[in-house]
Design an enzyme around this catalytic site. Structure first.
Site, PDB file in Angstrom:
ATOM      1  CG  ASP A  86      -1.366  -0.541   9.218  1.00 30.96           C
ATOM      2  OD1 ASP A  86      -2.479  -1.063   9.481  1.00 30.96           O
ATOM      3  OD2 ASP A  86      -1.165   0.116   8.174  1.00 30.96           O
ATOM      4  CG  HIS A 118     -10.781   0.219   4.805  1.00 32.66           C
ATOM      5  ND1 HIS A 118     -11.269   0.054   3.529  1.00 32.66           N
ATOM      6  CD2 HIS A 118     -10.529   1.542   4.941  1.00 32.66           C
ATOM      7  CE1 HIS A 118     -11.299   1.229   2.923  1.00 32.66           C
ATOM      8  NE2 HIS A 118     -10.863   2.142   3.754  1.00 32.66           N
TER       9      HIS A 118
HETATM   10  C1  BDR Z   1      -6.288  -0.164   4.560  1.00 32.32           C
HETATM   11  O1  BDR Z   1      -5.205   0.772   4.526  1.00 32.32           O
HETATM   12  C2  BDR Z   1      -5.018   1.338   5.789  1.00 32.32           C
HETATM   13  O2  BDR Z   1      -4.849   2.720   5.679  1.00 32.32           O
HETATM   14  C3  BDR Z   1      -6.224   0.990   6.608  1.00 32.32           C
HETATM   15  O3  BDR Z   1      -5.891   0.836   7.966  1.00 32.32           O
HETATM   16  C4  BDR Z   1      -6.693  -0.303   6.009  1.00 32.32           C
HETATM   17  O4  BDR Z   1      -6.019  -1.410   6.574  1.00 32.32           O
HETATM   18  C5  BDR Z   1      -7.400   0.325   3.646  1.00 32.32           C
HETATM   19  O5  BDR Z   1      -6.942   0.429   2.337  1.00 32.32           O
HETATM   20 CA    CA Z   2      -4.763  -1.181   8.674  1.00 33.62          CA
END
Ligand code: BDR
Ligand code: CA
Length: 313
Positions: free
Chosen positions: A10, A240
């Site tokens: 995303d 992340h």
């Molecule tokens: C996850 O949430 C999204 O905002 C980031 O892209 C990552 O996949 C981290 O909690």
């Molecule tokens: Ca993400």
């Protein structure tokens, strides 16, 4: 060894960096990107995915997927974290490519069935596309090589509620299906991603190493860093989604444990992931009745961010 993967995403600032790794790393064979709403609406996610492949000079299929959660109402996209355009509100070039005509779920099914036992699904957004693919082809569980999910939290607590991580919170019903489907699955959650902090020096290496793609990654990072400064009081960002790829390629940097995962789908703790370590007896057996999976519990965070900077630097 080369890892054939489908990257479900995303994008999203941290997604964009992970996509760049998937496009550039010599040990990854990127079979396609599948997109979902989450950090942005799904049309913007698809535009960003196409843009990143274009900037990398690569032709990789991009298949659009989930526009909303399976059951609950969609939360507004977190424009204060990723920008309204998902890439820190920086100006972006025109996109020339078009998405694959298939849905994300159909793309996953076709691609996995073409290479049974070989393909790893790396999912770093809300899990609606994987849930839809499972619904269309339940035998998928025996045909993927592995599923790697950036999401959830075992002992770390949440980042969007006291107990829930964003990707799981955004679609807890889809997450419940995916995390308990009984396929080989590794959860790369906040327990490890919060231990990795990518700072400005790392980003300068990435900016220098990736031309126009590097500019987009570095400029969008500046916006994302402001959020981390206010939210977590750190001078840098947690990469992340890149951590999911770091686990795939450098598993020796992580400590994992086997256990049973489940997801809270309703109420105050909506989106919380529960992890019952294998062999541990609780007051009732219900937390240990889902199929075994694997969760990352510890990481050498400095080595992971160095790996990211070296891969893209
Ligand atoms: C996850 O949430 C999204 O905002 C980031 O892209 C990552 O996949 C981290 O909690
Ligand atoms: Ca993400």
């Amino acid at each position: 060894m080369s890892h054939p993967i489908i990257f479900d995403t995303d994008p999203g600032v941290d997604d964009a960096q992970a996509i760049a790794i998937a496009l550039r790393h010599p040990e990854i064979e990127l079979l396609g990107l599948t997109t979902t709403y989450g950090n942005v609406d799904v049309a913007t996610a698809t535009r960003n995915a196409l843009l990143l492949t274009q900037l990398a000079g690569r032709e990789v299929p991009v298949a659009q997927g989930a526009a909303a959660p399976l059951v609950k109402a969609r939360h507004p996209a977190p424009a204060h974290i990723h920008g309204a355009n998902g890439l820190g509100d920086i100006s972006l070039p025109e996109v020339t490519g078009r998405p694959d005509p298939r849905s994300a779920a159909q793309f996953i099914i076709d691609t996995v069935n073409a290479r049974p036992g070989e393909v790893t699904l790396v999912a770093v957004g809300p899990l609606g596309n994987l849930a839809a693919a499972l619904q269309l082809d339940p035998a998928l569980t025996g045909k993927v090589k592995r599923v790697v999910v950036m999401g959830g939290s075992v002992y770390e607590g949440g980042n969007v509620t006291p107990v829930a991580e964003a990707n799981i919170f955004n679609d807890p019903d889809a997450a419940a299906r995916v995390l308990t489907a009984g396929w080989p699955l590794t959860l790369v959650g906040l327990d490890v991603t919060h231990r990795c902090v990518l700072d400005e020096a790392h980003m300068a290496r990435i900016a220098a190493g990736q031309g126009e793609l590097g500019r987009v990654l570095a400029d969008s990072y500046a916006f994302y860093r402001d959020f981390y400064r206010h939210a977590r009081g750190i001078d840098g960002c947690c990469p992340h989604d890149s951590c999911a790829l770091a686990w795939l390629l450098r598993p020796e940097l992580f400590t994992t444990a086997p256990g049973h995962l489940s997801v809270v789908t309703h109420g105050e703790a909506e989106g919380q992931t529960l992890f019952a370590p294998e062999g541990r007896a609780f007051i009732a057996p219900r937390w240990s009745q889902t199929p075994l999976a694997e969760a990352c519990l510890e990481v050498d965070g400095e080595a992971v961010v160095e790996w990211i900077a070296a891969t893209l630097g």
